[in-house]
Write a protein that holds these residues in place. Structure first.
Motif, PDB file in Angstrom:
ATOM      1  N   GLU A 270      36.978  25.158  40.035  1.00 12.06           N
ATOM      2  CA  GLU A 270      38.416  25.382  40.247  1.00 12.06           C
ATOM      3  C   GLU A 270      38.735  26.350  41.377  1.00 12.06           C
ATOM      4  OE1 GLU A 270      40.330  24.514  35.837  1.00 12.06           O
ATOM      5  OE2 GLU A 270      40.367  26.545  36.640  1.00 12.06           O
ATOM      6  N   GLU A 271      37.745  27.168  41.774  1.00  9.55           N
ATOM      7  CA  GLU A 271      37.989  28.132  42.848  1.00  9.55           C
ATOM      8  C   GLU A 271      36.735  28.267  43.699  1.00  9.55           C
ATOM      9  OE1 GLU A 271      39.304  31.969  41.558  1.00  9.55           O
ATOM     10  OE2 GLU A 271      40.973  31.160  40.377  1.00  9.55           O
ATOM     11  N   PHE A 272      36.896  28.812  44.894  1.00  7.58           N
ATOM     12  CA  PHE A 272      35.744  29.175  45.716  1.00  7.58           C
ATOM     13  C   PHE A 272      35.012  30.352  45.057  1.00  7.58           C
ATOM     14  CE2 PHE A 272      38.273  27.076  49.059  1.00  7.58           C
ATOM     15  CZ  PHE A 272      37.292  26.300  49.656  1.00  7.58           C
ATOM     16  N   GLY A 273      33.680  30.394  45.293  1.00  7.31           N
ATOM     17  CA  GLY A 273      32.909  31.554  44.873  1.00  7.31           C
ATOM     18  C   GLY A 273      32.711  31.649  43.377  1.00  7.31           C
ATOM     19  N   ALA A 274      32.359  32.825  42.920  1.00  4.96           N
ATOM     20  CA  ALA A 274      31.935  33.029  41.536  1.00  4.96           C
ATOM     21  C   ALA A 274      32.954  33.787  40.697  1.00  4.96           C
ATOM     22  CB  ALA A 274      30.595  33.778  41.521  1.00  4.96           C
ATOM     23  N   ASP A 275      34.081  34.188  41.280  1.00  2.55           N
ATOM     24  CA  ASP A 275      35.047  34.980  40.527  1.00  2.55           C
ATOM     25  C   ASP A 275      35.594  34.236  39.312  1.00  2.55           C
ATOM     26  OD1 ASP A 275      34.752  37.132  42.122  1.00  2.55           O
ATOM     27  OD2 ASP A 275      36.737  37.029  43.069  1.00  2.55           O
ATOM     28  N   ARG A 276      35.875  32.926  39.485  1.00  8.43           N
ATOM     29  CA  ARG A 276      36.499  32.188  38.388  1.00  8.43           C
ATOM     30  C   ARG A 276      35.596  32.186  37.165  1.00  8.43           C
ATOM     31  NH1 ARG A 276      39.523  31.240  35.125  1.00  8.43           N
ATOM     32  NH2 ARG A 276      40.815  29.404  34.711  1.00  8.43           N
ATOM     33  N   ILE A 277      34.292  31.977  37.388  1.00 10.34           N
ATOM     34  CA  ILE A 277      33.381  31.894  36.241  1.00 10.34           C
ATOM     35  C   ILE A 277      33.094  33.284  35.685  1.00 10.34           C
ATOM     36  CG2 ILE A 277      31.158  31.952  37.492  1.00 10.34           C
ATOM     37  CD1 ILE A 277      32.183  29.856  34.431  1.00 10.34           C
ATOM     38  N   ALA A 278      33.173  34.295  36.549  1.00  7.41           N
ATOM     39  CA  ALA A 278      32.986  35.665  36.055  1.00  7.41           C
ATOM     40  C   ALA A 278      34.141  36.078  35.153  1.00  7.41           C
ATOM     41  CB  ALA A 278      32.863  36.633  37.229  1.00  7.41           C
ATOM     42  N   LEU A 279      35.344  35.675  35.515  1.00  7.83           N
ATOM     43  CA  LEU A 279      36.530  36.234  34.887  1.00  7.83           C
ATOM     44  C   LEU A 279      37.204  35.302  33.883  1.00  7.83           C
ATOM     45  CD1 LEU A 279      37.965  37.893  38.136  1.00  7.83           C
ATOM     46  CD2 LEU A 279      36.502  38.922  36.368  1.00  7.83           C
ATOM     47  N   VAL A 280      36.645  34.113  33.683  1.00  7.27           N
ATOM     48  CA  VAL A 280      37.258  33.179  32.729  1.00  7.27           C
ATOM     49  C   VAL A 280      37.313  33.828  31.342  1.00  7.27           C
ATOM     50  CG1 VAL A 280      35.071  32.008  32.200  1.00  7.27           C
ATOM     51  CG2 VAL A 280      37.235  30.797  31.894  1.00  7.27           C
TER      52      VAL A 280
END
Lengths: 298, 298
Positions: A270-280
């Protein structure tokens, strides 16, 4: 129970039809760790260079990931650059700079050695064997790729004989076995060692073979895939993280683990990079898990 | 409730890695009818030539299919010949002889006109429109293919605006909409008319879009695919047959219809020709339906 992962930590520059992201946090072990951290204690073993931003280290720490085994070496961090097609299932690698990853010699800290669950990320099978020698894990899964399949076949076969589970792409099943038929391919891999095979099929979901049992998980239908980089590693992290949390290998647990991996992989896209999976959030994981139930129940 | 299908009846010569079958009973309307006959009264509208073997007519009759609309014309039956690759998802058409099918002018007998459910097989959209003009059906689904999409676009759009459901391959979704993303492609097709879209994905199963609802069905994992010819038409027959039997369009029924279509399609792949799908027993259908439950439940 604790889970150790050994693999790449990288800085990715990615172009997709949705845009471009330069020097984003990437690498298989990164996506794996962040996904698995939603379920269990993760020990990350990898290497970064002197240029690796402190904010990425802080993010991993903030997620409770044990980074005692994340070595900081002289030189630059592993960098990968790629461009996706309009058909987001296709991509071209534009540049690969192994940098400090080229001479990576995994050394597991004591706590990482003692983790009951171990994931051997996509590295040279000789290194995977060395990690396995250091580890006291009771359940071991691995990833691999075409260059190891074609160039280091005997070492790959040696490690395959010693692991319980393999998580690879359907294309890699063909590379490894010569079988286009996924059922026959999985059977051939089982003959090589692991009884559990999870062939990932990207937008077509994932299969799971455990002995003679088979499970088929859908992918989450997405109208907008922003960046699929790391989705497969995220899947592996959610899969192994859930298994380690449940501390069970019965088939019902494995099936739910596939769904958890698929849930998290969909968020990575859903997003670039790893932030989305870190913060889900846990509520988001629960909601999408239910969406998978609705998607496949009849 | 009764179900009418209009489409090809053919003699197929097929080579696959498993062997060769010459002049076997084939054609979209044939596979469709035989599959649907397990669920409901089917009216088959098509054309065959003077060379069409009586044993095939007898088989259709024996399955209770109403063949009043199966015209026997002067000349030869439609013949198709193809060869499948080792990757059974790929095939080359070796020869196509339209013969009597070239001048096919569908004429629906009274009983076929009155059927509540109608399936417009893959024929010229102008003929599909003519069939629709004759029919009093309340629920209409259609199939199409790349040549109609590219060469008869305006007529195809005219028929699409008048039907309720379209059953096509994922590749045809791309041909029709220019969208590689199946969700966006399905939305675009819904904007053209049909609210129900069933994109078939071969070995990856089938999706179902109904308004905003989505269902994902697995394919049955098969170690040995003998001949996939007709599997898509069989799917459509099982899908429409089950809907006509249940006489319901609620989403739960549609989802089960997808599974019934998938069950029958898997049997079609087990043997050359149409005998397997003609002769499959109710106990076999029930057993494999349960296998689909096991395959996808978590």
């Amino acid at each position: 129970m604790a889970l150790t992962v050994v693999g790449s930590v990288a800085l990715d520059t990615v172009e997709t039809p949705a845009g471009k992201n330069a020097d984003g946090l990437g690498g298989a072990a990164t996506f794996f760790s962040l996904a698995a951290s939603h379920y269990t204690q993760v020990h990350l073993v990898g290497v970064v260079g002197e240029d690796f931003p402190q904010e990425h280290v802080d993010l991993l720490s903030a997620k409770g990931i044990n980074i005692e085994g994340l070595e900081r070496a002289e030189g630059k961090t592993f960098r990968w650059s790629g461009r996706y097609h309009d058909d987001i299932n296709l991509r071209d690698t534009l540049d690969t700079q192994l940098n400090v990853f080229e001479n990576f010699q995994p050394k597991l800290p004591e706590a990482a050695k003692n983790a009951k669950y171990l994931f051997l990320g996509n590295i040279h099978p000789a290194l995977q064997l060395e990690v396995l020698r250091q580890s006291r894990a009771e359940f071991v899964a691995l990833d691999t790729m075409n260059i190891w399949i074609h160039n280091t076949r005997s070492e790959l076969e040696e490690i395959l004989a010693k692991v319980d589970c393999i998580i690879i792409n359907d294309e890699e099943v063909f590379d490894l076995t010569g079988e286009r038929n996924i059922v026959r391919g999985a059977r051939k891999i089982q003959d090589m060692g692991p009884s559990i095979i999870a062939p990932k099929k990207g937008e077509h979901g994932c299969l799971l073979f455990d002995g003679n049992k088979i499970f088929s998980a859908p992918a989450f239908p997405m109208a907008d895939v922003i960046d699929p980089t790391g989705a497969g590693d995220t899947f592996a992290g959610g899969f192994m993280g859930y298994i380690a949390q449940q501390d069970s290998l019965d088939f019902d647990t494995l099936k739910k683990a596939v769904i958890h991996g698929s849930v998290l992989a969909s968020y990575t896209c859903e997003e670039f990079g790893a932030d989305r999976i870190a913060l889900v959030g846990q509520d988001e994981i629960d909601t999408r898990y239910e969406a998978f139930v609705d998607l496949s129940r009849f």
